[in-house]
Design a protein around this motif. Structure first.
Motif, PDB file in Angstrom:
ATOM      1  N   LEU A 266      48.945  36.407  35.695  1.00 50.22           N
ATOM      2  CA  LEU A 266      47.849  35.526  36.098  1.00 50.22           C
ATOM      3  C   LEU A 266      46.565  36.302  36.356  1.00 50.22           C
ATOM      4  O   LEU A 266      45.474  35.866  35.980  1.00 50.22           O
ATOM      5  CB  LEU A 266      48.244  34.721  37.337  1.00 50.22           C
ATOM      6  CG  LEU A 266      49.261  33.601  37.117  1.00 50.22           C
ATOM      7  CD1 LEU A 266      49.717  33.020  38.447  1.00 50.22           C
ATOM      8  CD2 LEU A 266      48.669  32.498  36.245  1.00 50.22           C
ATOM      9  N   LEU A 267      46.676  37.457  37.000  1.00 43.52           N
ATOM     10  CA  LEU A 267      45.490  38.263  37.287  1.00 43.52           C
ATOM     11  C   LEU A 267      44.862  38.793  35.995  1.00 43.52           C
ATOM     12  O   LEU A 267      43.630  38.829  35.861  1.00 43.52           O
ATOM     13  CB  LEU A 267      45.840  39.417  38.221  1.00 43.52           C
ATOM     14  CG  LEU A 267      46.114  39.021  39.676  1.00 43.52           C
ATOM     15  CD1 LEU A 267      46.630  40.214  40.470  1.00 43.52           C
ATOM     16  CD2 LEU A 267      44.856  38.451  40.334  1.00 43.52           C
ATOM     17  N   GLU A 268      45.699  39.192  35.042  1.00 37.41           N
ATOM     18  CA  GLU A 268      45.173  39.664  33.754  1.00 37.41           C
ATOM     19  C   GLU A 268      44.434  38.547  33.025  1.00 37.41           C
ATOM     20  O   GLU A 268      43.341  38.756  32.472  1.00 37.41           O
ATOM     21  CB  GLU A 268      46.318  40.197  32.889  1.00 37.41           C
ATOM     22  CG  GLU A 268      46.863  41.531  33.364  1.00 37.41           C
ATOM     23  CD  GLU A 268      48.107  41.962  32.599  1.00 37.41           C
ATOM     24  OE1 GLU A 268      48.632  41.150  31.786  1.00 37.41           O
ATOM     25  OE2 GLU A 268      48.575  43.104  32.820  1.00 37.41           O
ATOM     26  N   LYS A 269      45.014  37.363  33.019  1.00 40.50           N
ATOM     27  CA  LYS A 269      44.375  36.234  32.347  1.00 40.50           C
ATOM     28  C   LYS A 269      43.094  35.812  33.056  1.00 40.50           C
ATOM     29  O   LYS A 269      42.091  35.482  32.413  1.00 40.50           O
ATOM     30  CB  LYS A 269      45.349  35.056  32.252  1.00 40.50           C
ATOM     31  CG  LYS A 269      46.478  35.290  31.259  1.00 40.50           C
ATOM     32  CD  LYS A 269      47.441  34.118  31.219  1.00 40.50           C
ATOM     33  CE  LYS A 269      48.515  34.344  30.151  1.00 40.50           C
ATOM     34  NZ  LYS A 269      49.486  33.227  30.100  1.00 40.50           N
ATOM     35  N   ALA A 270      43.116  35.817  34.393  1.00 36.82           N
ATOM     36  CA  ALA A 270      41.913  35.459  35.157  1.00 36.82           C
ATOM     37  C   ALA A 270      40.794  36.456  34.896  1.00 36.82           C
ATOM     38  O   ALA A 270      39.623  36.081  34.768  1.00 36.82           O
ATOM     39  CB  ALA A 270      42.240  35.388  36.644  1.00 36.82           C
ATOM     40  N   ASN A 271      41.149  37.724  34.798  1.00 34.00           N
ATOM     41  CA  ASN A 271      40.131  38.753  34.560  1.00 34.00           C
ATOM     42  C   ASN A 271      39.566  38.709  33.149  1.00 34.00           C
ATOM     43  O   ASN A 271      38.492  39.263  32.898  1.00 34.00           O
ATOM     44  CB  ASN A 271      40.700  40.135  34.872  1.00 34.00           C
ATOM     45  CG  ASN A 271      40.569  40.498  36.348  1.00 34.00           C
ATOM     46  OD1 ASN A 271      39.475  40.732  36.840  1.00 34.00           O
ATOM     47  ND2 ASN A 271      41.683  40.501  37.045  1.00 34.00           N
ATOM     48  N   SER A 272      40.267  38.061  32.228  1.00 32.46           N
ATOM     49  CA  SER A 272      39.708  37.860  30.898  1.00 32.46           C
ATOM     50  C   SER A 272      38.662  36.745  30.912  1.00 32.46           C
ATOM     51  O   SER A 272      37.874  36.604  29.981  1.00 32.46           O
ATOM     52  CB  SER A 272      40.811  37.521  29.893  1.00 32.46           C
ATOM     53  OG  SER A 272      41.238  36.182  30.033  1.00 32.46           O
ATOM     54  N   ILE A 273      38.652  35.963  31.981  1.00 30.07           N
ATOM     55  CA  ILE A 273      37.639  34.912  32.168  1.00 30.07           C
ATOM     56  C   ILE A 273      36.443  35.471  32.929  1.00 30.07           C
ATOM     57  O   ILE A 273      35.291  35.352  32.518  1.00 30.07           O
ATOM     58  CB  ILE A 273      38.237  33.716  32.949  1.00 30.07           C
ATOM     59  CG1 ILE A 273      39.382  33.077  32.167  1.00 30.07           C
ATOM     60  CG2 ILE A 273      37.153  32.685  33.274  1.00 30.07           C
ATOM     61  CD1 ILE A 273      40.153  32.032  32.951  1.00 30.07           C
ATOM     62  N   LYS A 274      36.733  36.087  34.052  1.00 30.18           N
ATOM     63  CA  LYS A 274      35.682  36.638  34.917  1.00 30.18           C
ATOM     64  C   LYS A 274      36.263  37.823  35.667  1.00 30.18           C
ATOM     65  O   LYS A 274      37.356  37.719  36.238  1.00 30.18           O
ATOM     66  CB  LYS A 274      35.201  35.557  35.903  1.00 30.18           C
ATOM     67  CG  LYS A 274      33.924  35.932  36.649  1.00 30.18           C
ATOM     68  CD  LYS A 274      33.400  34.729  37.412  1.00 30.18           C
ATOM     69  CE  LYS A 274      32.582  33.812  36.537  1.00 30.18           C
ATOM     70  NZ  LYS A 274      31.263  34.362  36.181  1.00 30.18           N
ATOM     71  N   LYS A 275      35.571  38.928  35.654  1.00 26.95           N
ATOM     72  CA  LYS A 275      36.060  40.135  36.312  1.00 26.95           C
ATOM     73  C   LYS A 275      36.058  39.928  37.821  1.00 26.95           C
ATOM     74  O   LYS A 275      35.011  39.734  38.448  1.00 26.95           O
ATOM     75  CB  LYS A 275      35.178  41.325  35.934  1.00 26.95           C
ATOM     76  CG  LYS A 275      35.622  42.651  36.539  1.00 26.95           C
ATOM     77  CD  LYS A 275      36.970  43.083  35.999  1.00 26.95           C
ATOM     78  CE  LYS A 275      37.368  44.453  36.547  1.00 26.95           C
ATOM     79  NZ  LYS A 275      38.750  44.809  36.182  1.00 26.95           N
ATOM     80  N   LEU A 276      37.248  39.944  38.414  1.00 27.59           N
ATOM     81  CA  LEU A 276      37.380  39.744  39.853  1.00 27.59           C
ATOM     82  C   LEU A 276      37.452  41.098  40.558  1.00 27.59           C
ATOM     83  O   LEU A 276      38.335  41.910  40.265  1.00 27.59           O
ATOM     84  CB  LEU A 276      38.636  38.917  40.156  1.00 27.59           C
ATOM     85  CG  LEU A 276      38.725  37.540  39.494  1.00 27.59           C
ATOM     86  CD1 LEU A 276      40.039  36.853  39.858  1.00 27.59           C
ATOM     87  CD2 LEU A 276      37.541  36.657  39.893  1.00 27.59           C
ATOM     88  N   GLU A 277      36.540  41.313  41.468  1.00 29.93           N
ATOM     89  CA  GLU A 277      36.462  42.597  42.184  1.00 29.93           C
ATOM     90  C   GLU A 277      37.101  42.478  43.565  1.00 29.93           C
ATOM     91  O   GLU A 277      37.128  41.402  44.167  1.00 29.93           O
ATOM     92  CB  GLU A 277      34.992  43.021  42.334  1.00 29.93           C
ATOM     93  CG  GLU A 277      34.211  43.116  41.020  1.00 29.93           C
ATOM     94  CD  GLU A 277      34.579  44.345  40.204  1.00 29.93           C
ATOM     95  OE1 GLU A 277      35.365  45.192  40.706  1.00 29.93           O
ATOM     96  OE2 GLU A 277      34.082  44.474  39.065  1.00 29.93           O
ATOM     97  N   ASP A 278      37.602  43.623  44.058  1.00 27.84           N
ATOM     98  CA  ASP A 278      38.124  43.723  45.435  1.00 27.84           C
ATOM     99  C   ASP A 278      39.171  42.640  45.707  1.00 27.84           C
ATOM    100  O   ASP A 278      39.077  41.876  46.673  1.00 27.84           O
ATOM    101  CB  ASP A 278      36.985  43.606  46.449  1.00 27.84           C
ATOM    102  CG  ASP A 278      35.854  44.590  46.170  1.00 27.84           C
ATOM    103  OD1 ASP A 278      36.153  45.775  45.949  1.00 27.84           O
ATOM    104  OD2 ASP A 278      34.679  44.156  46.145  1.00 27.84           O
ATOM    105  N   ILE A 279      40.186  42.579  44.880  1.00 26.08           N
ATOM    106  CA  ILE A 279      41.194  41.518  44.968  1.00 26.08           C
ATOM    107  C   ILE A 279      42.192  41.794  46.090  1.00 26.08           C
ATOM    108  O   ILE A 279      42.723  42.890  46.226  1.00 26.08           O
ATOM    109  CB  ILE A 279      41.948  41.371  43.635  1.00 26.08           C
ATOM    110  CG1 ILE A 279      41.004  40.846  42.550  1.00 26.08           C
ATOM    111  CG2 ILE A 279      43.143  40.430  43.778  1.00 26.08           C
ATOM    112  CD1 ILE A 279      41.632  40.824  41.184  1.00 26.08           C
ATOM    113  N   GLU A 280      42.432  40.758  46.891  1.00 27.80           N
ATOM    114  CA  GLU A 280      43.492  40.794  47.900  1.00 27.80           C
ATOM    115  C   GLU A 280      44.355  39.551  47.701  1.00 27.80           C
ATOM    116  O   GLU A 280      43.875  38.419  47.759  1.00 27.80           O
ATOM    117  CB  GLU A 280      42.892  40.785  49.309  1.00 27.80           C
ATOM    118  CG  GLU A 280      43.936  40.747  50.412  1.00 27.80           C
ATOM    119  CD  GLU A 280      43.331  40.537  51.796  1.00 27.80           C
ATOM    120  OE1 GLU A 280      44.113  40.336  52.740  1.00 27.80           O
ATOM    121  OE2 GLU A 280      42.089  40.543  51.916  1.00 27.80           O
ATOM    122  N   LEU A 281      45.642  39.757  47.436  1.00 25.79           N
ATOM    123  CA  LEU A 281      46.559  38.635  47.226  1.00 25.79           C
ATOM    124  C   LEU A 281      46.888  37.990  48.573  1.00 25.79           C
ATOM    125  O   LEU A 281      47.389  38.649  49.479  1.00 25.79           O
ATOM    126  CB  LEU A 281      47.841  39.131  46.546  1.00 25.79           C
ATOM    127  CG  LEU A 281      48.894  38.079  46.212  1.00 25.79           C
ATOM    128  CD1 LEU A 281      48.367  37.071  45.189  1.00 25.79           C
ATOM    129  CD2 LEU A 281      50.163  38.758  45.691  1.00 25.79           C
TER     130      LEU A 281
END
Length: 382
Positions: A266-281
């Motif tokens: 999910l994180l890989e696919k989300a980052n192909s949409i918009k680069k998410l910085e400083d991620i905390e699950l």
């Protein structure tokens, strides 16, 4: 033995939508769930994205379009505090998919415009899953942490666990169809995962490209969903339809490994949409969506296959029998098979079912259980 006009088993979005319309007709409504609260199954693990179905005209697209218009209208008028109508950008994953989108343009049911790498639809929204299920089922009597082990027909009534009686019984149990013994009533359990993450990246609208990414609120975005169909026995994991409160229990290593892999995906696919910085699950939820073999919902009375075959044995040789002449199981209704579009379809389908029961409004044959029986029966040659 306490008696009710209407009993609904299953307090996800389907069951809560039924309770919303039934409580307008009667004060004698009971909503039952094995979990400790509403939306503790697949509905609670949903991103609850509301967006149009793209494609050329067909019956399923028409159903989704009508349901989206109907549901958005109710959400806006009655529950606007839980709705975020920020719009959705649909991004094709490759050139072939973009070419498909271009071919769909003459058939679009909703306004859109070119935006970033995709196409922006104003109607795109999210709804808060738990809050809307809670609001829809307010003022309805509830029985939680209650396992329905047995339903039996007695005259025109339904008896649950030899303890509770219903004039009319509704099964909105999602992927667990163990209370239904009819072989044509077939569900595919598609396990999905939703994650909530905190990020310093500001996301102003919803996005969809292989996965869905929500608008950020206080730095938190939701990402969903995966699609796992398990062919092997998963009873030794949390991917078990019989478990209660699955997102509150301690998961074993087998479950955690699958969840870890799905989170990475999910994180890989989300980052192909918009680069998410400083991620905390922050949170991970799983749930089993219920899908029919043809993707349409499963709504209305159940056909009694044994009695129908006894009455019309030539059904097995392909003889067509009108729906109204088939034998049905009296006062037992389903609202199921809404798949990944539960928050789009359920209100619309629940409204239509209640109108069918109380005001004899005809149901679309594409969503009734008759269609499932007819297809199955033709394969049962004598």
């Amino acid at each position: 033995m306490k008696k009710y006009d209407y009993i609904i088993i299953g307090a996800g979005i389907a069951g809560c939508s039924l309770s919303y319309f039934l409580k307008k007709e009667s004060k004698s409504v009971l909503l039952i769930d094995k979990n400790k609260d509403v939306a503790f199954g697949a509905s609670g693990a949903a991103g609850a994205f509301l967006s149009p179905l793209l494609g050329k005209s067909n019956n399923f697209k028409t159903l989704v379009t009508e349901a989206l218009k109907f549901s958005i209208d109710i959400y806006k008028k009655e529950f606007n505090q839980f709705l975020d109508n920020c719009g959705t950008c649909r991004i094709p994953k490759n050139r072939d998919e973009d070419n498909k989108f271009q071919s769909y343009i003459p058939f679009m049911d909703f306004e859109f415009e070119k935006f970033e790498d995709g196409y922006f639809f104003k109607v795109g929204s999210t709804i808060k899953p738990y809050e809307i299920c809670k609001a829809l089922s307010s003022d309805v009597e509830k029985l939680f942490d209650y396992e329905v082990l047995k339903i039996e027909q007695e005259d025109d009534f339904w008896i649950i666990n030899n303890e509770i009686k219903a004039n009319k019984l509704f099964l909105a149990t999602g992927a667990d169809i163990s209370l239904i013994s009819e072989p044509y009533f077939d569900i595919r359990a598609v396990w999905g995962q939703k994650i909530d993450v905190k990020t310093s990246t500001k996301v102003d609208i919803n996005y969809h490209k292989e996965c869905s990414l929500s608008k950020s609120h206080n730095g938190i975005v939701s990402i969903g969903a995966t699609h796992n169909r398990f062919s092997e026995d998963m009873s030794d994991s949390s991917y078990n339809l019989k478990l209660k409160n699955i997102n509150l229990i301690d998961h074993n290593e087998k479950t955690l490994q699958i969840m870890k892999n799905d989170t990475k995906e999910l994180l890989e696919k989300a980052n192909s949409i918009k680069k998410l910085e400083d991620i905390e699950l922050l949170d991970v939820k799983i749930g089993a969506r219920a899908s029919s073999v043809d993707y349409f919902a499963m709504v209305g009375l159940l056909v009694d296959s044994k009695k129908s075959f006894e009455k019309y044995p030539h059904i097995k040789n392909g003889t067509h029998i009108k729906n109204e002449n088939l034998e049905v199981i009296k006062n037992l209704y389903t609202l199921n098979g809404v798949g990944g579009r539960g928050f789009v379809l359920s209100l619309y389908l629940a409204h239509n079912l209640v109108e069918n029961i109380l005001r004899d409004k005809k149901l679309d044959e594409n969503i009734t259980n008759y269609r499932l029986f007819s297809r199955w029966a033709k394969r049962q040659k004598a």
